[in-house]
Motif scaffolding. Structure first.
Motif, mmCIF file in Angstrom:
data_model
loop_
_atom_site.group_PDB
_atom_site.id
_atom_site.type_symbol
_atom_site.label_atom_id
_atom_site.label_comp_id
_atom_site.label_asym_id
_atom_site.label_seq_id
_atom_site.Cartn_x
_atom_site.Cartn_y
_atom_site.Cartn_z
ATOM 1 N N PRO B 165 0.615 -1.019 -0.127
ATOM 2 C CA PRO B 165 0.228 0.006 -0.246
ATOM 3 C C PRO B 165 0.790 1.558 0.035
ATOM 4 O O PRO B 165 0.753 2.248 0.860
ATOM 5 C CB PRO B 165 -1.028 -0.200 0.754
ATOM 6 N N PHE B 197 -11.753 0.346 -12.830
ATOM 7 C CA PHE B 197 -10.454 1.185 -11.633
ATOM 8 C C PHE B 197 -11.440 1.311 -10.369
ATOM 9 O O PHE B 197 -11.190 0.473 -9.640
ATOM 10 C CB PHE B 197 -10.359 2.392 -11.794
ATOM 11 N N LYS B 200 -12.272 -2.682 -8.972
ATOM 12 C CA LYS B 200 -11.346 -3.167 -7.825
ATOM 13 C C LYS B 200 -11.252 -2.311 -7.000
ATOM 14 O O LYS B 200 -11.658 -2.815 -5.630
ATOM 15 C CB LYS B 200 -10.314 -2.518 -9.453
ATOM 16 N N ILE B 204 -11.296 -3.497 -2.407
ATOM 17 C CA ILE B 204 -10.180 -3.315 -1.408
ATOM 18 C C ILE B 204 -10.453 -2.835 -0.054
ATOM 19 O O ILE B 204 -10.694 -1.537 -0.173
ATOM 20 C CB ILE B 204 -9.071 -2.867 -1.751
ATOM 21 N N CYS B 206 -9.300 -2.079 2.646
ATOM 22 C CA CYS B 206 -9.123 -1.136 3.436
ATOM 23 C C CYS B 206 -8.896 0.620 2.732
ATOM 24 O O CYS B 206 -8.933 1.346 3.533
ATOM 25 C CB CYS B 206 -7.471 -1.365 3.832
ATOM 26 N N PHE B 227 -7.085 5.728 3.510
ATOM 27 C CA PHE B 227 -6.801 4.288 3.619
ATOM 28 C C PHE B 227 -6.274 3.590 5.197
ATOM 29 O O PHE B 227 -5.875 4.712 5.846
ATOM 30 C CB PHE B 227 -4.784 3.850 3.014
ATOM 31 N N TYR B 232 -6.516 -3.209 6.549
ATOM 32 C CA TYR B 232 -4.862 -3.796 5.287
ATOM 33 C C TYR B 232 -4.368 -4.849 6.991
ATOM 34 O O TYR B 232 -4.731 -5.865 6.066
ATOM 35 C CB TYR B 232 -4.086 -2.981 5.420
ATOM 36 N N THR B 235 -7.113 -7.637 6.677
ATOM 37 C CA THR B 235 -7.296 -8.400 5.821
ATOM 38 C C THR B 235 -6.226 -8.450 4.684
ATOM 39 O O THR B 235 -6.663 -9.452 3.586
ATOM 40 C CB THR B 235 -8.442 -7.520 5.065
ATOM 41 N N ARG B 236 -5.341 -8.064 4.437
ATOM 42 C CA ARG B 236 -4.490 -9.094 3.565
ATOM 43 C C ARG B 236 -4.248 -10.180 3.296
ATOM 44 O O ARG B 236 -3.830 -10.225 4.486
ATOM 45 C CB ARG B 236 -3.210 -7.509 3.594
ATOM 46 N N LYS B 237 -3.914 -10.454 2.031
ATOM 47 C CA LYS B 237 -4.041 -11.772 2.015
ATOM 48 C C LYS B 237 -2.715 -11.983 1.580
ATOM 49 O O LYS B 237 -1.894 -11.191 1.274
ATOM 50 C CB LYS B 237 -4.563 -12.559 0.471
#
Lengths: 244, 244
Positions: B165, B197, B200, B204, B206, B227, B232, B235-237
């Motif tokens: 990020p 855009f 997408k 997300i 975050c 942000f 983040y 949830t981030r993979k």
């Protein structure tokens, strides 16, 4: 001291090699006498940069001179430039004097390589007598800040192995899923459930089962797999949540 | 020459700043007379490392001295160590002489920072008179190998923006989706379809819409987003196919 070298800039090489059991690092034996006692310890293969060579060329020259290893893919990793990085132990200073090395400050640029030891054996590699592969988990206290440099290299490997196909640099061309799982376990320092691991691998198209099995093993022969760079290029997703 | 510095090791800082329109780099004006002609060109903020400072400390000191910028998050990027990196142009050599700089080889360790120019304005930042923000796309021929160092920094930014990020370092705390899209377009040098855009971004978690809109704009005020580092983290993979 050698007039051909820059007295304040060195290269150190962290060469990590996997032998299907352990992650190893290539070190150089250092023998010295300090205050009447003989010491044997280890250091990274490293030396000062010459005036007339680019730093990348320097890294290859130093690695070959000190270990015999050549034509290895070396990648620049990081510079280490703490003021006192060479002066941790009195015997380090003594050693610097013994090899006519400047005692002033040296900033080192670390380089990084990944190998599988199978690959080494198949090369016409003649190791120098004092080059040694030592398991990363049993690396003793090294010269200077070399423990820290290796820790940093392993940290980079741990991050990379999760997002790039670097694991396959460390394995022979043909490998079993048990060998692949063990590699991840050794590097990440963890254990995976065999079924879950195989489920995940089954979803990765570029890890391809081939029509060949182990031979001469005391257990049921396992199927071999290989990594396909071709399939990887076509199937890889942009590796991140924020890709737009 | 100054006896307090190591004559062969320098630091150069690539500070990239985004102003909602363009990606800019912070450069230092260099005035010189070469063969009777006055030249004005630019270089990265950089200088030699002192004997008594760690390289990270050196980077902060040099950036502050030359640009006035302080308390910036600087990250080590890469060392540049080609033999002739300082000797590209005869006037570079002349300039080195004029500032009593050693003409021998200098290896530079580049550092990297990302800022949004909003953030700069809100700091008590007093820029030195010869520090300039120049759009990356219109950077002229710089001193030494400094164009190459900036190119490398931008390449790193382009890779990172797809998997970490970092985009949000370059934007004000509150931003519109149009601003976010423009940032990606500027950095990646491409155009995105607005609807795709936004689809997408909507996925997300975050990037969080907040209950606030633009004011004093000549068009329909857009909603602000921010942000969330908290979201983040949760949830981030793991960002890659080979994660096991």
């Amino acid at each position: 001291m050698d007039p051909n070298v820059i007295p304040h800039v060195s290269i150190d090489c962290v060469v990590l090699g996997y032998d299907l059991d352990d992650l190893n690092v290539l070190l150089i034996e250092r023998k010295m006498v300090y205050q009447g006692t003989e010491y044997l310890d280890f250091k990274l293969p490293g030396d000062l940069v010459r005036w007339d060579e680019d730093i990348d060329a320097s890294a290859h020259r130093i690695l070959q001179d000190l270990t015999g290893l050549r034509n290895v893919y070396l990648k620049q990793m990081q510079a280490f430039g703490e003021v006192n990085r060479l002066k941790r132990e009195p015997r380090d200073l003594e050693w610097l004097r013994s090899i006519d090395h400047p005692e002033e400050r040296v900033i080192t640029i670390a380089y990084f390589a990944l190998l599988n030891l199978d690959q080494i054996k198949s090369q016409d590699y003649i190791p120098t007598p004092n080059a040694r592969w030592i398991p990363v988990k049993s690396v003793p206290v090294l010269a200077f800040d070399h423990n820290r440099i290796i820790e940093k290299a392993v940290e980079i490997l741990r991050n990379e192995i999760k997002r790039n196909p670097v694991a396959f640099e460390l394995l022979p061309k043909k490998f079993t899923l048990t060998q692949l799982q063990k590699l991840y376990e050794v590097i990440l320092g963890t254990n995976f459930d065999k079924r879950n691991f195989r489920k995940k691998i089954a979803q990765i198209s570029c890890v391809v089962p081939i029509n060949e099995k182990q031979t001469n093993v005391p257990h049921k022969p396992a199927r071999y797999y290989m990594f396909s760079q071709d399939v990887y290029e076509v199937t890889r997703k942009d590796s991140f949540d924020f890709t737009v």
